[in-house]
Design an enzyme around this catalytic site. Structure first.
Site: not given
Ligand code: GAL
Ligand code: ZN
Length: 737
Positions: A168, A155, A341, A381-382, A384, A333, A173, A170
């Site tokens: 960024c 991502e 989250w 993320e335990k 999730h 995913e 950049c 810096c």
């Molecule tokens: C995605 C990410 C994963 C994980 C997932 C949780 O955005 O690529 O690594 O964090 O969300 O939903």
């Molecule tokens: Zn930079």
């Protein structure tokens, strides 16, 4: 190997993110996972996504033995690997020794080590370190029979703190930004003209006077902000290309990266050209929206969810992802149950896992993959969702749902592979236009281009009509209908392209707040760039406060539609924007009811060449957009491919609909052999063999559909005629007979 010769894996994948690197001190876990993967009909694992600290524990000291073992063990058990490059999260040794790898924010403050997705894409040290590990991975595993593709980073730009700018600031950049501008404009004079820098004494006399715009510096000049957004996307892409180059050193496997739908900071149309195939991470808001329908109000006060809403937004994201290359993509995913989250995290109700996964397939995905296979025991993320939880192994509802889906996918795979959606309708969604229109200071702020575009997608979804999503650089010649709402920016050549499209018989729909600026966000002079095609003369755009209401009165063949009882203004309500326009050659189809522009055009249609162009001067409510698209789709001869009808009284209430509320249809057709998968020349072949119709019920209750012809259930071979019942959250896959 030439890049064009690399394609996505030619197997249907079921699997997802797997982090054996977190369990190396417990070798029995790998064996247990392999056993469970087989039980769940899983044939793929995405590995190494955040494993840099394990792969290179000390600077320049690679330890890839454990990875070799994992890839081998999986492969021996029929499980393929999509191998990641590990740049999504940096190891401590690196940030400690080379703080320059971390991003600098718009106030000039450098990040301290922590989280992920927060590197500077220009940093020469980071690029060197990335090249080191990527080449090593490529050398070791790039031709391993178990490794089928590369997953570049994770991502890109998905920094949790980022909103619309992920740039960024810096010194590297800043220097690269100047280089980018030099390449774009050549001279400072050209840049000054493009940005109209005479305003507020902004004339640049030296390239070094240009800084990355942001909160603490320039943040009012549209031209520089727009070019900075282009630069941020291009610079991250440049890093991604460097990653691809490194893994291609010893490997011929195709590369992809996990994209995020309509993620605002990165222009994915440009990204897709550099990737061999694309993929998406998808986390819809299932069960978050309450149904407003009376039959969904339960005794006792509870209400059923309306999952058609998140489904529409998700369908838009899938259509966009498919359209990036006009090829099948991967659902890289998704969660098998819940995320952790959002402010609330409902678990998927029974049936939703199958439906939501098949929705991706329906829209062109050749995989169903998860985040995550096994839940970690600690860190963020335990909790999730995962296929394998902390307890009970395969003996959980989630695992059983995943395994059942895996079995279904095995049956469907041979039919699905080699097909893709080939819509005849397209919606313009252009990143550069989005950046410019969301930044424009007039009308409403924030403008919300994305949300508005997803509203325009709704009629397609509700009618069960697939729609591609294109940008101004896409080939539009094979579509019959192109809708381009809020097409504020016209890039060079765009007006000509649309003119030719309509000339040759295309149906074009556009709206108020279009044709205002060029590619540098500089206003057009004299007339609308498509004035001749649209046959109108837009003069003002009014955004009234909400208490000043106005409505759209639609005439058909000069007749006014009779007002409905009890309401003074029966038809469509004007939302935020009201364009005040004059009709030149265009026919006026609808007018405003109120205010000083009452009776002036709210919707026009102009015949031009073989086609015609609609202009919605008024921003109407969803019913208006629906009515407009129903008409335009009928001009274009496009309809829902499922030959179905509604029973009474619904048929009379929703005359435009073939499908019950909350039900949609997507169609995948054979990709012609010989034709490149990247072209859209797919006029529906006369031979319907191989055509699959995915009929998806997003209602939390069963629905009946009346069929006008017979179909075969693609999974069990049964013939469906007269009618079908879809259970709650069911997806049926039908074949043409
Ligand atoms: C995605 C990410 C994963 C994980 C997932 C949780 O955005 O690529 O690594 O964090 O969300 O939903
Ligand atoms: Zn930079």
């Amino acid at each position: 190997m030439k890049q064009t010769e690399r394609f996505a894996p030619h197997i249907f994948l079921h699997g997802g993110d797997y982090n054996p690197d977190q369990w190396l001190d417990r070798p029995e876990i790998l064996e247990e996972d392999i056993r469970l993967m087989k039980e769940a009909h899983v044939n793929e694992a995405s590995i190494g996504i955040f494993a840099w600290a394990k792969e290179e524990p000390k600077e320049g000291k690679y330890d890839l033995e454990w990875l070799a073992q994992v890839i081998n063990r999986l492969y021996k058990n029929g499980i393929y690997t999509i191998l990641a490059t590990p740049t999504g999260a940096l190891p401590h040794w690196m940030t400690e020794k080379y703080p320059e790898v971390l991003k600098v924010d718009e106030h000039g403050i450098r990040r301290i080590h922590g989280q992920r997705h927060n590197f500077c894409p220009s940093s020469p040290v980071l690029r060197k370190k990335m090249q080191g590990i990527n080449e090593e991975l490529s050398r070791r595993f790039g031709r391993h029979p178990g490794v089928i593709a590369w997953h570049l980073s994770n991502e890109y730009g998905g920094d949790n703190d980022a909103k619309t700018t992920i740039g960024c600031h810096c010194p590297y950049c800043e220097e690269n930004f100047r280089k980018f501008l030099k390449a774009r404009y050549g001279t400072l004079d050209a840049l000054n003209k493009a940005w109209w820098t005479g305003f507020w004494s902004n004339i640049f006399t030296d390239w070094n006077q240009i800084h990355c715009p942001g909160e603490g510096s320039e943040h009012t000049m549209h031209g520089i902000k727009l070019d900075y957004k282009r630069f941020v996307s291009a610079q991250m892409l440049d890093f991604c290309k460097a990653e691809a180059e490194a893994v291609r050193k010893y490997s011929d496997r195709p590369v992809c990266s996990n994209l995020m739908g309509a993620f605002e900071p990165l222009d994915y149309f440009k990204w897709a050209r550099e990737l061999d195939f694309v993929s998406i991470d998808s986390y819809p808001d299932w069960h978050h929206v309450a149904s407003a329908r009376p039959e969904d109000q339960l005794p006792g006060g509870s209400v059923l969810p309306c999952d058609a809403e998140p489904a529409r937004i998700t369908a838009f994201n899938y259509a966009l992802t498919r359209s990036l290359k006009k090829q099948p993509f991967l659902l890289m995913e998704s969660t098998p149950s819940m995320v952790n989250w959002k402010s609330r995290n409902p678990v998927k109700r029974p049936g939703m896992h199958e439906l939501s996964s098949l929705q991706a397939v329906a829209n062109g995905s050749d995989s169903v993959q998860y985040f995550q296979w096994r839940k970690s025991l600690g860190s963020s993320e335990k909790l999730h969702g995962a296929v394998v939880g902390h307890m009970y192994g395969a003996d959980t509802r989630v695992f059983r749902d995943v395994a059942r889906l895996g079995e279904r996918l095995e049956t469907l795979a041979p039919k699905v592979l080699g097909t893709v959606n080939k819509p005849k309708a397209a919606l313009l969604f252009d990143w550069e236009n989005m950046w410019a229109v969301n930044d424009a200071q007039a009308v409403v702020q924030p403008f919300g281009y994305q949300e508005r575009m997803k509203d325009w997608f709704k009629p397609f979804f509700d009618m069960g009509i697939d729609c591609d999503i294109v940008d101004m650089d896409s080939d539009i010649s094979d579509y019959r209908l192109l809708a381009a709402p809020y097409n504020y920016m016209y890039k060079p050549g765009w007006a000509e392209k649309v003119r030719e499209f309509v000339q040759k018989g295309g149906i074009f729909v556009t709206t108020v707040w279009s044709g205002i600026v060029n590619e540098s966000d500089r206003c057009f002079e004299e007339r609308h760039p498509l004035a001749d095609v649209l046959g109108i003369r837009p003069e003002e755009t009014d955004t009234r406060p909400p208490f000043m209401k106005n409505w759209i009165r639609w005439r058909e063949e000069g007749e006014e539609i009779p007002e409905r009882a009890g309401r003074k203004h029966p038809l469509y309500e004007v939302r935020d924007l009201a364009g005040i326009v004059g009709a030149e050659s265009a026919e006026v189809l609808a007018t405003y009811t109120d205010d000083f522009y009452a009776d002036s055009p709210a919707l026009t249609m102009n015949r031009f060449g073989e086609g015609c162009a609609y202009y919605a001067a008024a921003e109407g409510d969803t019913a208006f957009v629906k009515a407009l698209l129903v008409r335009a789709l009928s001009d274009a001869g496009i309809e829902c491919p499922l030959e179905a009808r509604l029973p009474e009284p619904e048929a009379s209430e929703r005359p435009w609909a073939k499908l019950p509320h909350g039900v949609t249809v997507s169609m995948r057709e054979k990709i012609e052999s010989g034709a490149s998968t990247g072209d859209n020349s797919g006029a529906r072949s006369d031979d319907p063999a191989g055509t699959l119709l995915f009929v998806q019920n997003f209602n939390a209750r069963p629905v009946e559909i009346l069929l006008k012809k017979a179909y075969r259930n693609a999974e069990n071979g049964q013939i469906c005629q007269d009618g079908i019942t879809l259970e709650k959250y069911q997806c049926l896959v039908l074949e043409e007979l």
